[in-house]
Design a protein around this motif. Structure first.
Motif, PDB file in Angstrom:
ATOM      1  N   PHE A  18       0.834  -1.206   0.000  1.00 45.95           N
ATOM      2  CA  PHE A  18       0.000   0.000   0.000  1.00 45.95           C
ATOM      3  C   PHE A  18       0.870   1.257   0.000  1.00 45.95           C
ATOM      4  O   PHE A  18       0.589   2.218  -0.725  1.00 45.95           O
ATOM      5  N   ASP A  19       1.927   1.242   0.790  1.00 46.23           N
ATOM      6  CA  ASP A  19       2.823   2.392   0.867  1.00 46.23           C
ATOM      7  C   ASP A  19       3.461   2.669  -0.499  1.00 46.23           C
ATOM      8  O   ASP A  19       3.604   3.827  -0.918  1.00 46.23           O
ATOM      9  N   PHE A  20       3.814   1.602  -1.196  1.00 46.40           N
ATOM     10  CA  PHE A  20       4.380   1.742  -2.537  1.00 46.40           C
ATOM     11  C   PHE A  20       3.361   2.363  -3.488  1.00 46.40           C
ATOM     12  O   PHE A  20       3.686   3.303  -4.226  1.00 46.40           O
ATOM     13  N   THR A  21       2.123   1.860  -3.473  1.00 49.07           N
ATOM     14  CA  THR A  21       1.094   2.444  -4.348  1.00 49.07           C
ATOM     15  C   THR A  21       0.798   3.886  -3.956  1.00 49.07           C
ATOM     16  O   THR A  21       0.512   4.724  -4.812  1.00 49.07           O
ATOM     17  N   ASN A  22       0.893   4.184  -2.664  1.00 57.84           N
ATOM     18  CA  ASN A  22       0.713   5.558  -2.203  1.00 57.84           C
ATOM     19  C   ASN A  22       1.779   6.458  -2.810  1.00 57.84           C
ATOM     20  O   ASN A  22       1.504   7.594  -3.220  1.00 57.84           O
ATOM     21  N   GLY A  23       3.011   5.959  -2.906  1.00 64.58           N
ATOM     22  CA  GLY A  23       4.098   6.741  -3.470  1.00 64.58           C
ATOM     23  C   GLY A  23       3.867   7.088  -4.924  1.00 64.58           C
ATOM     24  O   GLY A  23       3.972   8.251  -5.320  1.00 64.58           O
ATOM     25  N   PHE A  24       3.516   6.080  -5.763  1.00 66.84           N
ATOM     26  CA  PHE A  24       3.340   6.429  -7.170  1.00 66.84           C
ATOM     27  C   PHE A  24       2.023   7.142  -7.406  1.00 66.84           C
ATOM     28  O   PHE A  24       1.877   7.926  -8.345  1.00 66.84           O
TER      29      PHE A  24
END
Length: 331
Positions: A18-24
């Motif tokens: 989720f944190d990764f998707t939040n970043g992009f």
């Protein structure tokens, strides 16, 4: 390192996803206006944003503590509940990223957590006072405050540059945009990366791996910061186009004002522990900057009297006929 069950390990991996998707998904928050005004090239802007997101993750844990200690009753939920919340938030992030919609990853995560908690332990497991004061009110106030601040900052920026040469003023504000974009990236790390820290810490408490009321362990802070930084570097190009040009046509003075205002709102909120939407704060500041440019902040169609009177299609045909007459006029 804490003792892990299989479900707890799955929750941690899912939270980092989720944190990764939040970043992009949220790359546009810091870089859209900087790229659209030409202050930085896209790859340089995104790399800078990723680095500062990682740094920002280490500056505070107030937002993480709001989620892990204050929002829900940590004794009333299990790691499976947190996993369900994360799956819902990830799906929302992916759908809105695909259509280029600048929606809030934070609201998706908060909604998923609250919904899963209510389904598992009832409404009593949600702390209503924290929900209202640290989630709902900031969600409503942040875009308004950022928009008003950006409007005033834009007026002030144009007043400062009135006596300067046009190219010199634009160059100066583009340099200022680089600094303000860095502040937004730093602020994004202090707020959005902490939400994942809070979720992982809550899962560790629910799984019995750490004591209740614990702060996020260092490995949680590092992993959350790295995940959001990598996601930021991948980049959300669809949303960058919407945020940079779709809301309003920005000049360097407006870009500088919008980013500075958004960064101030997000950093202040992170210090207090408000879990607000950085996307909505930046969207509000971009629109406020558009309104702050006197007579030029409205969409182009609203400034054309033919469009208002005839409608966009008829006005377009009339403009085309005028252009052909000018082209065919004897010289």
């Amino acid at each position: 390192m804490e003792n892990f069950s299989l479900i707890l390990a799955i929750v941690v991996v899912t939270a980092l996803a989720f944190d990764f998707t939040n970043g992009f998904h949220d790359t546009a928050n810091a870089m859209a206006t900087t790229i659209s005004t030409g202050a930085l090239k896209p790859k340089v802007a995104v790399a800078m944003s990723a680095t500062l997101n990682l740094v920002g993750a280490f500056l505070s844990v107030e937002v993480a503590n709001t989620i892990s200690k204050g929002l829900v009753d940590e004794s009333g939920i299990r790691p499976e509940v947190i996993f369900a919340a994360l799956v819902g938030a990830i799906l929302w992030n992916l759908v809105t990223w695909l259509v280029g919609l600048p929606s809030s990853s934070s609201h998706a995560l908060m909604g998923g957590l609250i919904g899963a908690t209510i389904a598992s332990a009832g409404t009593g497991a949600v702390h209503g006072d924290v929900l209202v004061t640290k989630v709902l009110l900031p969600a409503l106030a942040a875009p308004v405050v950022a928009g008003v601040a950006a409007l005033l900052a834009t007026r002030f920026s144009y007043a400062l540059s009135k006596n300067a040469g046009g190219k010199a003023a634009d160059k100066g504000f583009r340099v200022g945009q680089i600094a303000s974009a860095g502040l937004v990236s730093l602020a994004h790390g202090t707020n959005d990366a902490q939400k994942t820290m809070g979720i992982i810490t809550l899962a560790l408490i629910a799984g019995g791996s750490i004591a209740p009321d614990s702060d996020p362990p260092t490995w949680v802070i590092l992993s959350a910061g790295l995940a959001i930084a990598m996601g930021t570097y991948i980049g959300g190009w669809r949303i960058i186009r919407t945020m940079g040009k779709g809301l309003t046509d920005l000049q360097p003075q407006q870009g500088f004002a919008a980013q500075t205002s958004a960064a101030a709102v997000i950093l202040a909120s992170s210090h207090i522990g408000f879990s607000l939407s950085t996307t909505h704060a930046v969207s509000g500041s971009v629109m406020g900057a558009g309104l702050g440019r006197r007579g030029r902040g409205r969409p182009l169609v609203d400034r054309d009297p033919d469009v208002r009177r005839l409608g966009p299609h008829a006005a377009g045909r009339r403009a085309g006929r005028r252009a052909r007459r000018v082209r065919d006029r004897p010289r």
